[in-house]
Design a protein around this motif. Structure first.
Motif, short mmCIF file in Angstrom:
data_model
loop_
_atom_site.label_atom_id
_atom_site.label_comp_id
_atom_site.label_asym_id
_atom_site.label_seq_id
_atom_site.Cartn_x
_atom_site.Cartn_y
_atom_site.Cartn_z
N THR A 133 -2.51 -2.56 -3.42
CA THR A 133 -2.37 -3.46 -4.55
C THR A 133 -1.95 -4.84 -4.05
O THR A 133 -1.27 -4.97 -3.02
CB THR A 133 -1.31 -2.96 -5.55
OG1 THR A 133 -0.06 -2.82 -4.88
CG2 THR A 133 -1.72 -1.63 -6.15
N ARG B 220 -3.57 3.68 -1.52
CA ARG B 220 -3.61 2.82 -2.70
C ARG B 220 -3.13 1.44 -2.29
O ARG B 220 -2.01 1.28 -1.83
CB ARG B 220 -2.71 3.38 -3.80
CG ARG B 220 -2.40 2.40 -4.93
CD ARG B 220 -3.58 2.20 -5.86
NE ARG B 220 -3.83 3.38 -6.66
CZ ARG B 220 -4.90 3.51 -7.44
NH1 ARG B 220 -5.80 2.54 -7.48
NH2 ARG B 220 -5.08 4.61 -8.15
N SER C 269 0.85 -1.19 0.00
CA SER C 269 0.00 0.00 0.00
C SER C 269 0.89 1.24 0.00
O SER C 269 1.97 1.24 0.60
CB SER C 269 -0.95 0.03 1.20
OG SER C 269 -0.28 0.39 2.38
N GLN D 294 -7.57 -6.30 -8.01
CA GLN D 294 -6.23 -6.35 -7.43
C GLN D 294 -5.70 -4.98 -7.01
O GLN D 294 -4.51 -4.83 -6.75
CB GLN D 294 -5.26 -7.01 -8.41
CG GLN D 294 -5.58 -8.49 -8.66
CD GLN D 294 -4.54 -9.16 -9.52
OE1 GLN D 294 -4.07 -8.60 -10.50
NE2 GLN D 294 -4.17 -10.38 -9.15
N ARG D 295 -6.59 -4.00 -6.92
CA ARG D 295 -6.18 -2.69 -6.46
C ARG D 295 -7.40 -1.89 -6.02
O ARG D 295 -8.50 -2.07 -6.56
CB ARG D 295 -5.41 -1.91 -7.54
CG ARG D 295 -6.17 -1.68 -8.83
CD ARG D 295 -5.27 -1.09 -9.89
NE ARG D 295 -4.98 0.30 -9.66
CZ ARG D 295 -3.88 0.92 -10.10
NH1 ARG D 295 -2.94 0.21 -10.72
NH2 ARG D 295 -3.70 2.19 -9.90
N SER D 296 -7.20 -1.05 -5.04
CA SER D 296 -8.28 -0.16 -4.60
C SER D 296 -7.67 1.16 -4.14
O SER D 296 -6.46 1.25 -3.87
CB SER D 296 -9.10 -0.80 -3.46
OG SER D 296 -8.36 -0.85 -2.26
N VAL E 278 -6.58 -7.16 -0.98
CA VAL E 278 -7.12 -5.84 -1.33
C VAL E 278 -8.49 -5.64 -0.69
O VAL E 278 -8.78 -4.59 -0.12
CB VAL E 278 -7.20 -5.68 -2.86
CG1 VAL E 278 -7.96 -4.41 -3.24
CG2 VAL E 278 -5.79 -5.65 -3.47
#
Length: 238
Positions: A48, A46, A29, A90-92, A54
């Motif tokens: 990943t 962020r 992150s 796979q990301r937020s 995630v």
């Protein structure tokens, strides 16, 4: 501008969020945080990695019951607002806003006790390590900050000094291409003009609302969204 860089390392089982990175080394992150005095801050995280990590990390960052700020045994008091700006497999990207913080032993609030002026924070989490980079106008009291941070850490956390130097790498020029909706840009510009981001603060949300003739809730919402847009532009380049 100067930078103070250090690491906080976590033992397994001490913090729910860090446990996710300890258990999944490929997860990561990156956080950008702005502190506005001792009682208010906002941040953008962020995350990943694998989908399960995630999702779990996003759930923690949006959970008002999870204390994501304190580095001591004392829980931070205050109000927490969060918004998931991006959700993928796979990301937020999670925006968080904290206000009315009390009895809060967080790195940003502790830093505000010693360092005056504008403060920006970058945090990278991977494996058992949380790497902090604090950007500041001067480092006159960094030694006192160093001692306080190390002395407040709860059991299972350890402090590791890296360096104090002139700031390196990109900072604010990354905002050059960001686009903000006109009504959000208007309140952001007025807030900056009236000293909302100065320490001590020169104006309040109520005063900004009165000048704009908008409801206070509208001013607060649009300001948070404008700040989130700036931070998202920053994080996307990292």
């Amino acid at each position: 501008m100067r930078e103070f860089v250090f690491e906080i390392r976590y033992d397994d089982g001490v913090d729910k969020l860090m446990d996710l990175f300890i258990e999944t080394p490929e997860a990561r992150s990156t956080t950008f945080l702005c502190s506005m005095g001792n009682a208010q801050l906002w941040r953008l995280d962020r995350i990943t990695g694998p989908t399960s990590v995630v999702e779990d990390a996003t759930a923690l960052l949006t959970d008002s019951e999870y204390d994501q700020l304190s580095i001591s045994d004392r829980t931070c008091g205050g109000r927490h607002y969060s918004d998931v700006l991006e959700a993928g497999s796979q990301r937020s990207l999670v925006y968080s806003y904290f206000e009315d913080l009390v009895h809060c032993d967080s790195v940003p609030t502790i830093t505000n006790r010693y360092i005056n002026g504008a403060l920006l924070f970058e945090i990278i989490r991977q494996k058992s390590t949380e790497r902090w980079r604090i950007l500041m106008e001067n480092d006159k009291k960094v030694g006192m900050l160093y001692d306080t941070l190390g002395g407040l850490l709860q059991e299972g956390l350890s402090f590791h000094f890296q360096h104090v130097n002139d700031a390196t790498g990109p900072i604010l020029t990354l905002f050059d291409s960001v686009t903000i909706q006109p009504e959000r840009s208007r309140v952001l510009e007025l807030a900056a003009e009236k000293g909302y981001y100065e320490t001590p603060r020169q104006t309040t949300l109520d005063e900004l609302a009165a000048e704009l003739d908008w409801p206070r809730s509208t001013v607060s919402y649009r300001l948070r969204k404008a700040e989130a847009s700036l931070v998202e532009a920053y994080i996307s380049t990292m």
